[in-house]
Design a protein around this motif. Structure first.
Motif, short mmCIF file in Angstrom:
data_model
loop_
_atom_site.label_atom_id
_atom_site.label_comp_id
_atom_site.label_asym_id
_atom_site.label_seq_id
_atom_site.Cartn_x
_atom_site.Cartn_y
_atom_site.Cartn_z
N GLY A 151 0.79 -1.23 0.00
CA GLY A 151 0.00 0.00 0.00
C GLY A 151 0.82 1.27 0.00
O GLY A 151 0.26 2.37 0.03
N LEU A 152 2.15 1.16 -0.05
CA LEU A 152 3.01 2.33 -0.03
C LEU A 152 3.35 2.79 -1.44
O LEU A 152 3.66 1.96 -2.30
N ALA A 153 3.31 4.10 -1.65
CA ALA A 153 3.72 4.67 -2.94
C ALA A 153 5.24 4.76 -2.95
O ALA A 153 5.85 5.24 -2.00
N ARG A 154 5.84 4.28 -4.04
CA ARG A 154 7.29 4.31 -4.20
C ARG A 154 7.64 4.87 -5.56
O ARG A 154 6.86 4.75 -6.51
N CYS A 155 8.84 5.43 -5.64
CA CYS A 155 9.40 5.75 -6.95
C CYS A 155 9.36 4.44 -7.75
O CYS A 155 9.68 3.38 -7.21
N ALA A 156 8.96 4.52 -9.00
CA ALA A 156 8.70 3.30 -9.79
C ALA A 156 9.88 2.34 -9.80
O ALA A 156 9.70 1.13 -9.65
N TRP A 157 11.09 2.86 -9.93
CA TRP A 157 12.25 1.96 -9.96
C TRP A 157 12.35 1.20 -8.64
O TRP A 157 12.76 0.04 -8.62
N GLY A 158 11.95 1.82 -7.53
CA GLY A 158 12.04 1.20 -6.22
C GLY A 158 10.99 0.14 -5.96
O GLY A 158 11.04 -0.55 -4.95
N ALA A 159 10.04 0.01 -6.87
CA ALA A 159 9.00 -1.01 -6.72
C ALA A 159 9.17 -2.13 -7.73
O ALA A 159 8.37 -3.06 -7.75
#
Length: 193
Positions: free
Chosen positions: A10-18
């Motif tokens: 449920g956490l928003a992350r910078c796309a590369w970090g996900a």
């Protein structure tokens, strides 16, 4: 924002970090957090240099082997390496086996020990003033800056290798000298430890 991804947690992350579990851990616990100390910054500088031309994921996954091969990146240990150590490192399949990068890592340890105020003080002297606002997308994040260009120039002048302006900026991002977590990323409201 396509540069942000909501993870299974449920956490928003910078796309590369996900994009992978390895990246998520690195994104959440290391990238953009202030890091100080000569050995710790030497490790990050060395890993950024080894990453040149490769995926950061490759380096992250090889980091335990790099730490073992390079004496936990203790400056005095690596500065004492000689030709037998270069041969040992070139034979180590757990790391990136590139002679120029291995020799640069050793030369950089020696150069760091020559700095009167230490590596941490020199690197942090180039940290820019924090931005007033977070970037909205990675299109707004530079690959290099005047500060990273000045840092690279200062390092090269002191005998460091594999430290161009782009590598210097990646080092600044990795060690919290700049914090490029995007607006909306769960890490964008966290302050460095």
């Amino acid at each position: 924002m396509t540069d942000l991804v909501i993870g299974a947690d449920g956490l928003a992350r910078c796309a590369w970090g996900a994009s992978t579990p390895d990246y998520a851990v690195y994104h959440d616990h290391e990238w953009g957090r202030q890091l100080r100390g000569d050995d710790a910054l030497y490790e990050r500088m060395t890993l950024e240099a080894f990453q040149s031309g490769l995926s950061w994921l490759t380096i992250l996954r090889k980091r335990p082997a790099f730490r073992s091969a390079f004496g936990d990146f203790h400056l005095e240990t690596v500065a004492g390496y000689g030709e037998a150590d270069v041969a040992r490192l070139l034979a180590d399949a757990g790391i990136v086996r590139n002679r120029a990068k291995i020799e640069a890592a050793i030369a950089n340890a020696r150069a760091a020990l020559e700095l009167p105020d230490g590596l941490s003080a020199l690197l942090w002297s180039y940290a820019p003033t924090p931005r007033a606002a977070r970037p909205e997308s990675f299109a707004h994040v530079p690959a290099l800056t005047p500060e990273s260009t000045a840092m690279a120039k200062a390092l090269k002048k002191r005998g460091f290798r594999f430290v161009g302006p782009t590598t210097a900026y990646a080092l600044m991002q990795a060690t919290g000298m700049v914090d490029d977590h995007l607006a909306g990323c769960h890490r964008s409201t966290a302050r460095p430890a």
